[in-house]
Design a protein around this motif. Structure first.
Motif, short mmCIF file in Angstrom:
data_model
loop_
_atom_site.label_atom_id
_atom_site.label_comp_id
_atom_site.label_asym_id
_atom_site.label_seq_id
_atom_site.Cartn_x
_atom_site.Cartn_y
_atom_site.Cartn_z
N THR A 1 0.83 -1.20 0.00
CA THR A 1 0.00 0.00 0.00
C THR A 1 0.87 1.26 0.00
O THR A 1 2.08 1.19 0.26
CB THR A 1 -0.92 0.05 1.24
N VAL A 2 0.24 2.38 -0.27
CA VAL A 2 0.86 3.68 -0.08
C VAL A 2 -0.03 4.45 0.90
O VAL A 2 -1.26 4.41 0.80
CB VAL A 2 1.02 4.45 -1.42
N VAL A 3 0.59 5.09 1.87
CA VAL A 3 -0.17 5.80 2.90
C VAL A 3 -0.43 7.23 2.44
O VAL A 3 0.49 7.96 2.08
CB VAL A 3 0.60 5.82 4.24
N GLY B 1 -3.96 9.37 6.32
CA GLY B 1 -3.26 8.17 6.77
C GLY B 1 -3.87 6.90 6.23
O GLY B 1 -3.47 5.79 6.60
N GLN B 2 -4.86 7.05 5.34
CA GLN B 2 -5.51 5.87 4.76
C GLN B 2 -4.53 5.14 3.85
O GLN B 2 -3.73 5.75 3.14
CB GLN B 2 -6.75 6.29 3.98
N LYS B 3 -4.61 3.83 3.85
CA LYS B 3 -3.72 3.01 3.03
C LYS B 3 -4.38 2.69 1.70
O LYS B 3 -5.44 2.06 1.66
CB LYS B 3 -3.35 1.72 3.77
N MET B 4 -3.77 3.16 0.61
CA MET B 4 -4.27 2.89 -0.74
C MET B 4 -3.46 1.76 -1.36
O MET B 4 -2.23 1.85 -1.43
CB MET B 4 -4.16 4.15 -1.60
N PRO B 5 -4.10 0.67 -1.79
CA PRO B 5 -3.35 -0.42 -2.41
C PRO B 5 -2.52 0.05 -3.60
O PRO B 5 -2.96 0.91 -4.36
CB PRO B 5 -4.46 -1.39 -2.85
#
Length: 316
Positions: A3-5, A10-14
């Motif tokens: 993921t990238v934060v 602070g949400q984690k995006m795949p």
């Protein structure tokens, strides 16, 4: 899953998602369901793709089957060019959420920094680039007005994150002068023939995550009759790296991006390739090969609105 934060939330995006561009309406619901079943958690859609209702049906089926919970999915959509006026942004976002059957988008992007004359969705949807007479009609709505409305979507909980697509550096820098909520993501055309390294570096400096579309270069445009240049699938550099790694050319092209921290949203109607694409982060490409792939850059842009109308030359 890699993921990238995202900076603000602070949400984690795949790093690897499933793109809905060019997925036909009649197969979309089942394709989305199968993608989620295969392990995809990021779905990249847009009003302009014309398949959001069907995509939402696929999501609903996956939720009902207990494969995922809503909070485990990262769903992206985009604001089309004809809805840039302040009051049209929220109305359109609500329509799109209704189409998906969702309460919120994880990410909502301005699809292009191009404002076109409003077309009522009850008259024609998606409106695409043209008026009823086949001509392009621009509208004098500045990005600042559009962005203010985008920020209000966050305030009201309709979008967790907002961002841009198809924007260049000067416009991004200008937006930072007035943005109350900074863009979380920039989505751009990105492949070895168009590496856009200065733009990627600018985003890194500002803390903007980058998503690349058309990761396969010309191959992404074959079915549209818009392909240009030599296929990356047949390029000696790509095929030799794939052979040395024991991987497919698609996995090499995707890993070249994700290894540099750039998210990708490939699409495939073939289940085996769909699974194969998702498996692109389980190996590393040697740095020497990464440099060889990056050296293929020739500035080949395949998605350029200037070809529709010279007044839309946003990449000039």
């Amino acid at each position: 899953m890699a993921t990238v934060v995202l900076k603000r939330t602070g949400q984690k995006m795949p790093l690897v998602g499933f793109g809905l561009w060019k997925v036909t309406k009649d197969t979309c619901a089942e394709t989305v369901f199968n993608a989620i079943k295969a392990g995809y958690r990021l779905l990249d859609g847009a009003g302009d793709y014309g398949n959001e209702k069907q995509a939402g049906e696929g999501v609903k089926k996956a939720l009902a089957a207990g494969i995922v919970k809503r909070e485990e999915l990262f769903i992206t959509s985009k604001l089309w060019n004809t809805f840039h006026a302040h009051d049209h942004v929220k109305a359109l976002a609500k329509k799109q959420l209704s189409d998906w059957g969702l309460d919120y988008f994880d990410l909502y992007l301005v699809h292009f920094p191009i404002s076109l004359k409003y077309v009522d969705p009850t008259h024609r949807y998606p409106p695409e680039w043209f008026g009823d007479d086949g001509k392009v009609y621009t509208q004098n709505t500045p990005l600042q007005e559009t962005w203010k409305a985008m920020e209000e979507l966050v305030d009201e909980g309709l979008a967790k994150n907002i961002g841009l697509s198809n924007c260049q550096g000067s416009l991004i820098i200008d937006l930072f002068r007035y943005a109350r909520i900074e863009p979380a993501v920039l989505q751009i055309e990105h492949h070895p023939y168009l590496t856009q390294e200065p733009l990627v570096q600018l985003c890194k400096t500002f803390g903007i995550a980058v998503t690349g579309y058309s990761s396969f270069g010309p191959q992404s445009y074959v079915e549209l009759g818009m392909a240009k240049g030599t296929s990356l699938f047949e390029h000696d550099v790509i095929t030799s790296v794939a052979k040395s790694q024991g991987r497919s050319v698609t996995q090499i092209l995707l890993r070249w991006a994700t290894q540099r921290g750039i998210a990708v949203v490939p699409k495939s109607n073939n289940h085996d390739r769909l699974v194969q694409n998702l498996d692109c982060n389980t190996f590393d490409i040697p740095e020497a090969d990464m440099k060889k792939i990056s050296s293929l850059n020739i500035g080949l842009r395949l998605n350029d609105p200037a070809e529709i109308d010279p007044r839309l030359a946003i990449f000039a």
